[in-house]
Design a protein around this motif. Structure first.
Motif, PDB file in Angstrom:
ATOM      1  N   ALA A 145      -3.226 -10.183  -0.743  1.00 34.52           N
ATOM      2  CA  ALA A 145      -4.506  -9.491  -0.765  1.00 34.52           C
ATOM      3  C   ALA A 145      -5.610 -10.486  -1.124  1.00 34.52           C
ATOM      4  CB  ALA A 145      -4.469  -8.354  -1.773  1.00 34.52           C
ATOM      5  N   PRO A 146      -6.846 -10.191  -0.754  1.00 37.71           N
ATOM      6  CA  PRO A 146      -7.951 -11.107  -1.074  1.00 37.71           C
ATOM      7  C   PRO A 146      -8.028 -11.391  -2.565  1.00 37.71           C
ATOM      8  CG  PRO A 146      -8.664  -9.430   0.468  1.00 37.71           C
ATOM      9  CD  PRO A 146      -7.294  -9.035   0.021  1.00 37.71           C
ATOM     10  N   LEU A 181       0.932   5.010   2.924  1.00 33.90           N
ATOM     11  CA  LEU A 181       0.186   3.808   2.569  1.00 33.90           C
ATOM     12  C   LEU A 181      -0.948   4.129   1.607  1.00 33.90           C
ATOM     13  CD1 LEU A 181       0.260   2.127   6.046  1.00 33.90           C
ATOM     14  CD2 LEU A 181       0.963   1.014   3.921  1.00 33.90           C
ATOM     15  N   LYS A 182      -1.194   3.161   0.730  1.00 35.00           N
ATOM     16  CA  LYS A 182      -2.227   3.292  -0.299  1.00 35.00           C
ATOM     17  C   LYS A 182      -3.260   2.177  -0.132  1.00 35.00           C
ATOM     18  CE  LYS A 182       1.284   4.980  -3.555  1.00 35.00           C
ATOM     19  NZ  LYS A 182       1.912   4.773  -4.883  1.00 35.00           N
ATOM     20  N   PRO A 183      -4.468   2.369  -0.619  1.00 33.72           N
ATOM     21  CA  PRO A 183      -5.473   1.298  -0.509  1.00 33.72           C
ATOM     22  C   PRO A 183      -4.986  -0.018  -1.104  1.00 33.72           C
ATOM     23  CG  PRO A 183      -6.539   3.340  -1.115  1.00 33.72           C
ATOM     24  CD  PRO A 183      -5.051   3.615  -1.154  1.00 33.72           C
ATOM     25  N   GLU A 184      -4.181   0.034  -2.133  1.00 29.54           N
ATOM     26  CA  GLU A 184      -3.675  -1.199  -2.747  1.00 29.54           C
ATOM     27  C   GLU A 184      -2.645  -1.922  -1.896  1.00 29.54           C
ATOM     28  OE1 GLU A 184      -3.803   1.861  -4.136  1.00 29.54           O
ATOM     29  OE2 GLU A 184      -2.040   2.253  -5.396  1.00 29.54           O
ATOM     30  N   ASP A 207      11.751 -20.975   4.723  1.00 32.68           N
ATOM     31  CA  ASP A 207      11.272 -22.226   5.301  1.00 32.68           C
ATOM     32  C   ASP A 207      10.368 -22.045   6.513  1.00 32.68           C
ATOM     33  OD1 ASP A 207      14.333 -23.304   7.085  1.00 32.68           O
ATOM     34  OD2 ASP A 207      13.377 -21.334   6.883  1.00 32.68           O
ATOM     35  N   TYR A 208      10.314 -20.858   7.075  1.00 33.69           N
ATOM     36  CA  TYR A 208       9.408 -20.615   8.196  1.00 33.69           C
ATOM     37  C   TYR A 208       8.637 -19.323   7.950  1.00 33.69           C
ATOM     38  CZ  TYR A 208      11.713 -24.330  10.789  1.00 33.69           C
ATOM     39  OH  TYR A 208      12.199 -25.541  11.186  1.00 33.69           O
ATOM     40  N   TRP A 209       7.353 -19.365   8.354  1.00 34.12           N
ATOM     41  CA  TRP A 209       6.456 -18.243   8.116  1.00 34.12           C
ATOM     42  C   TRP A 209       5.679 -17.905   9.381  1.00 34.12           C
ATOM     43  CZ3 TRP A 209       5.982 -15.877   3.273  1.00 34.12           C
ATOM     44  CH2 TRP A 209       6.698 -16.488   2.231  1.00 34.12           C
ATOM     45  N   GLY A 210       5.361 -16.630   9.520  1.00 38.43           N
ATOM     46  CA  GLY A 210       4.490 -16.222  10.607  1.00 38.43           C
ATOM     47  C   GLY A 210       3.032 -16.425  10.230  1.00 38.43           C
ATOM     48  N   GLN A 211       2.160 -16.090  11.170  1.00 40.41           N
ATOM     49  CA  GLN A 211       0.728 -16.300  10.954  1.00 40.41           C
ATOM     50  C   GLN A 211       0.077 -15.149  10.199  1.00 40.41           C
ATOM     51  OE1 GLN A 211       1.978 -14.991  13.657  1.00 40.41           O
ATOM     52  NE2 GLN A 211       0.642 -13.244  14.071  1.00 40.41           N
ATOM     53  N   GLY A 212       0.783 -14.049  10.089  1.00 38.48           N
ATOM     54  CA  GLY A 212       0.274 -12.915   9.324  1.00 38.48           C
ATOM     55  C   GLY A 212      -0.399 -11.865  10.187  1.00 38.48           C
ATOM     56  N   THR A 213      -0.365 -10.621   9.713  1.00 37.92           N
ATOM     57  CA  THR A 213      -1.051  -9.519  10.379  1.00 37.92           C
ATOM     58  C   THR A 213      -1.762  -8.694   9.318  1.00 37.92           C
ATOM     59  OG1 THR A 213      -0.789  -7.667  11.936  1.00 37.92           O
ATOM     60  CG2 THR A 213       0.970  -7.973  10.329  1.00 37.92           C
ATOM     61  N   GLN A 214      -3.000  -8.333   9.606  1.00 40.27           N
ATOM     62  CA  GLN A 214      -3.827  -7.636   8.623  1.00 40.27           C
ATOM     63  C   GLN A 214      -3.485  -6.146   8.594  1.00 40.27           C
ATOM     64  OE1 GLN A 214      -6.428  -8.845   6.473  1.00 40.27           O
ATOM     65  NE2 GLN A 214      -6.243  -6.765   5.626  1.00 40.27           N
ATOM     66  N   VAL A 215      -3.300  -5.638   7.392  1.00 38.23           N
ATOM     67  CA  VAL A 215      -3.130  -4.199   7.168  1.00 38.23           C
ATOM     68  C   VAL A 215      -4.250  -3.754   6.229  1.00 38.23           C
ATOM     69  CG1 VAL A 215      -1.701  -2.408   6.117  1.00 38.23           C
ATOM     70  CG2 VAL A 215      -0.642  -4.200   7.518  1.00 38.23           C
ATOM     71  N   THR A 216      -5.025  -2.797   6.690  1.00 41.35           N
ATOM     72  CA  THR A 216      -6.126  -2.275   5.890  1.00 41.35           C
ATOM     73  C   THR A 216      -5.951  -0.766   5.722  1.00 41.35           C
ATOM     74  OG1 THR A 216      -7.628  -3.981   6.722  1.00 41.35           O
ATOM     75  CG2 THR A 216      -8.619  -2.055   5.670  1.00 41.35           C
TER      76      THR A 216
END
Length: 125
Positions: free
Chosen positions: A41-42, A87-90, A113-122
């Motif tokens: 989270a930010p 889902l909750k705001p947190e 050892d490997y990671w994706g680029q990420g996807t935003q959940v709001t």
């Protein structure tokens, strides 16, 4: 070169659901390796969400998501999923999938050892 590509993120109202997918390529015998989901989270550090071992022998969840999130995998499709309900705001964060170099349970980021680029959940009304 191992690649992990997440999809399924978006904007959802509190109480809603989303299903994240993570498609893996470049790692032989995908089914032999543990997979995990993390989120950031930010302004906060990355945190563990859920993990699944190679043969579904162990599944772990963070306390904050237990009973609401479900991790699963389809080794025939080299894909891991995260079903998120109530889902909750947190829960708002960028969600990352990760692949570990072994099949045993892994709940800490440096075990992967490997990671994706990420996807935003709001999650917001």
């Amino acid at each position: 070169q191992v690649q992990l590509v997440e999809s399924g993120g978006g904007l959802v109202q509190p109480g809603g659901s989303l299903r994240l997918s993570c498609a893996a390529s470049g790692r032989r015998a995908f089914g032999s390796f543990a997979m995990g989901w993390f989120r950031q989270a930010p302004g906060k550090e990355r945190e563990f969400v859920a993990a699944i071992t190679w043969g579904w022998g162990n599944i772990d969840y963070a306390d904050a998501v237990k009973g609401r999130f479900t991790i699963s995998r389809d080794n025939n499709k080299n894909t891991v999923y995260l079903q998120m309900n109530n889902l909750k705001p947190e829960d708002t964060a960028v969600y990352y999938c990760a692949s570990a170099p072994r099949g045993a349970r892994a709940t800490v980021g440096n075990e992967y050892d490997y990671w994706g680029q990420g996807t935003q959940v709001t999650v917001s009304s």
